[in-house]
Design a protein around this motif. Structure first.
Motif, PDB file in Angstrom:
ATOM      1  N   ASP A 159      40.466  41.325  27.810  1.00 18.12           N
ATOM      2  CA  ASP A 159      40.707  40.061  28.516  1.00 18.12           C
ATOM      3  C   ASP A 159      39.390  39.422  28.955  1.00 18.12           C
ATOM      4  O   ASP A 159      39.214  38.206  28.860  1.00 18.12           O
ATOM      5  CB  ASP A 159      41.602  40.280  29.740  1.00 18.12           C
ATOM      6  N   HIS A 203      48.688  24.725  33.983  1.00 21.79           N
ATOM      7  CA  HIS A 203      48.701  26.098  33.474  1.00 21.79           C
ATOM      8  C   HIS A 203      47.331  26.457  32.899  1.00 21.79           C
ATOM      9  O   HIS A 203      46.783  27.522  33.199  1.00 21.79           O
ATOM     10  CB  HIS A 203      49.786  26.256  32.406  1.00 21.79           C
ATOM     11  N   TRP A 205      44.556  29.367  34.284  1.00 19.75           N
ATOM     12  CA  TRP A 205      44.118  30.473  33.443  1.00 19.75           C
ATOM     13  C   TRP A 205      42.755  30.193  32.839  1.00 19.75           C
ATOM     14  O   TRP A 205      42.444  30.622  31.733  1.00 19.75           O
ATOM     15  CB  TRP A 205      45.169  30.785  32.365  1.00 19.75           C
ATOM     16  N   VAL A 225      40.376  34.126  35.035  1.00 18.48           N
ATOM     17  CA  VAL A 225      40.718  35.350  34.306  1.00 18.48           C
ATOM     18  C   VAL A 225      39.687  36.441  34.600  1.00 18.48           C
ATOM     19  O   VAL A 225      40.050  37.600  34.830  1.00 18.48           O
ATOM     20  CB  VAL A 225      40.830  35.079  32.787  1.00 18.48           C
TER      21      VAL A 225
END
Length: 122
Positions: free
Chosen positions: A14, A48, A52, A57
């Motif tokens: 990630d 959204h 993110w 993140v």
């Protein structure tokens, strides 16, 4: 593979993805100066994307790493309590240590990954 190894690998993935997105896109979702990247009147998909952003993140990945560390600490406390009570009832009861349950819960967010072990499902 343990839940800890699995989680740390997914978190690393990630982080790499977020860093690449930040470099490729040239934005961290805060281009309008707001903390979360929102303008208040933007469409849901834009909100959204802003929530993110690579910056967010990466912050979440750092928090997840700290939670993994805290889960180990919690398991250590559980083991100490069991030793002080001179019992091994937990092992026979099938009830997992708190830290182990935390790790399994965190791992479920990656349940679609091929390395996810269904035995970790809470």
């Amino acid at each position: 593979m343990t839940p800890t190894e699995f989680l740390l690998s997914r978190i690393a993935e990630d982080e790499l993805t977020a860093r690449a997105a930040g470099q490729a896109g040239g934005t961290d979702g805060r281009e309008n100066g707001s903390e979360d990247g929102s303008t208040g009147g933007e469409a849901a998909p834009d909100r959204h994307r802003a929530r993110w952003s690579p910056t967010r993140v990466l912050a979440e990945c750092g928090a997840k790493r700290r939670i993994v560390e805290l889960a180990h600490e919690a398991t250590g406390y559980d083991m100490t309590v069991d030793l002080e009570r001179a019992s091994s009832a937990r092992a026979q009861s099938g009830v997992s240590f708190v830290g182990d349950r935390i790790l399994k819960e965190l791992a479920t967010t990656y349940a679609d990954h091929p390395d996810y072990d269904e035995a970790w499902r809470p």
